[in-house]
Scaffold this motif. Structure first.
Motif, mmCIF file in Angstrom:
data_model
loop_
_atom_site.group_PDB
_atom_site.id
_atom_site.type_symbol
_atom_site.label_atom_id
_atom_site.label_comp_id
_atom_site.label_asym_id
_atom_site.label_seq_id
_atom_site.Cartn_x
_atom_site.Cartn_y
_atom_site.Cartn_z
ATOM 1 N N ARG A 31 66.830 -118.524 -53.620
ATOM 2 C CA ARG A 31 67.890 -118.693 -54.356
ATOM 3 C C ARG A 31 68.549 -120.011 -54.132
ATOM 4 O O ARG A 31 69.666 -120.867 -55.007
ATOM 5 C CB ARG A 31 69.129 -117.804 -54.518
ATOM 6 N N LYS A 32 68.424 -120.709 -53.041
ATOM 7 C CA LYS A 32 68.903 -121.907 -52.615
ATOM 8 C C LYS A 32 68.200 -122.967 -52.795
ATOM 9 O O LYS A 32 68.294 -124.096 -52.387
ATOM 10 C CB LYS A 32 69.161 -121.679 -51.150
ATOM 11 N N PHE A 33 67.173 -122.986 -53.834
ATOM 12 C CA PHE A 33 66.414 -124.286 -54.401
ATOM 13 C C PHE A 33 66.585 -124.466 -55.606
ATOM 14 O O PHE A 33 67.011 -123.507 -56.503
ATOM 15 C CB PHE A 33 65.090 -123.725 -54.032
ATOM 16 N N PHE B 274 69.847 -121.728 -60.064
ATOM 17 C CA PHE B 274 70.134 -120.499 -60.453
ATOM 18 C C PHE B 274 71.580 -119.807 -60.065
ATOM 19 O O PHE B 274 72.245 -120.347 -58.871
ATOM 20 C CB PHE B 274 69.229 -119.292 -59.915
ATOM 21 N N ASP B 275 72.250 -119.039 -60.906
ATOM 22 C CA ASP B 275 73.712 -118.634 -60.488
ATOM 23 C C ASP B 275 73.725 -118.111 -59.192
ATOM 24 O O ASP B 275 74.895 -118.311 -58.571
ATOM 25 C CB ASP B 275 73.979 -117.743 -61.635
ATOM 26 N N GLN B 276 72.736 -117.204 -58.751
ATOM 27 C CA GLN B 276 72.501 -116.518 -57.471
ATOM 28 C C GLN B 276 72.862 -117.741 -56.384
ATOM 29 O O GLN B 276 73.123 -117.548 -55.015
ATOM 30 C CB GLN B 276 71.316 -116.189 -57.069
ATOM 31 N N SER C 122 74.137 -113.671 -54.406
ATOM 32 C CA SER C 122 73.276 -112.533 -54.555
ATOM 33 C C SER C 122 71.943 -112.733 -54.917
ATOM 34 O O SER C 122 71.594 -113.566 -55.769
ATOM 35 C CB SER C 122 74.077 -111.534 -55.611
ATOM 36 N N ASN C 123 71.092 -111.882 -54.321
ATOM 37 C CA ASN C 123 69.665 -112.003 -54.769
ATOM 38 C C ASN C 123 69.137 -110.807 -54.558
ATOM 39 O O ASN C 123 69.169 -110.003 -53.557
ATOM 40 C CB ASN C 123 69.047 -113.032 -53.611
ATOM 41 N N ARG C 124 68.137 -110.212 -55.642
ATOM 42 C CA ARG C 124 67.678 -108.870 -55.433
ATOM 43 C C ARG C 124 66.602 -109.082 -54.329
ATOM 44 O O ARG C 124 65.663 -109.914 -54.512
ATOM 45 C CB ARG C 124 67.068 -108.551 -56.768
ATOM 46 N N THR C 125 66.444 -108.239 -53.442
ATOM 47 C CA THR C 125 65.495 -108.183 -52.515
ATOM 48 C C THR C 125 64.850 -106.879 -52.081
ATOM 49 O O THR C 125 65.552 -105.828 -51.968
ATOM 50 C CB THR C 125 66.130 -108.774 -51.211
ATOM 51 N N THR C 126 63.346 -106.941 -52.338
ATOM 52 C CA THR C 126 62.695 -105.624 -52.093
ATOM 53 C C THR C 126 61.933 -105.842 -51.041
ATOM 54 O O THR C 126 61.368 -107.289 -50.926
ATOM 55 C CB THR C 126 62.219 -105.280 -53.368
#
Length: 92
Positions: free
Chosen positions: A41-43, A75-77, A82-86
């Motif tokens: 998310r940080k790119f 991206f908004d994240q 927040s970032n979905r992580t599995t």
């Protein structure tokens, strides 16, 4: 609201058609994430193709962004954290 950021940038990349759907793109992107020690998310992504946007949504839960005049996608994240992580999505 406008913000100025200094983000790491990623160019769209291509995996040859004969090698697609084997996990090479994910391995490549995960290596970059580990090397830079940043979550996906940080790119900022420079002019991503629809396929690359789908890839980022599927593997990293990155889908929502605001269009920008400079053709970069952030991206908004990036801002919310927040970032979905599995287990399937965590860089190894």
């Amino acid at each position: 609201r406008m913000r100025e950021i200094n983000a790491f940038c990623v160019l769209d990349f291509f995996v040859h058609k004969s090698c697609q759907r084997r996990g090479f793109g994910k391995k490549l992107f995960d290596f970059m994430i580990r090397h830079e020690r940043l979550p996906a998310r940080k790119f900022a992504i420079d002019r991503p193709s629809h396929k690359f946007l789908n890839f980022l949504s599927k593997h990293y839960g990155l889908a929502r962004f605001q269009p920008q005049n400079n053709n970069f996608v952030v991206f908004d994240q990036y801002f919310t954290g927040s970032n979905r992580t599995t287990p399937n999505q965590t860089a190894r």
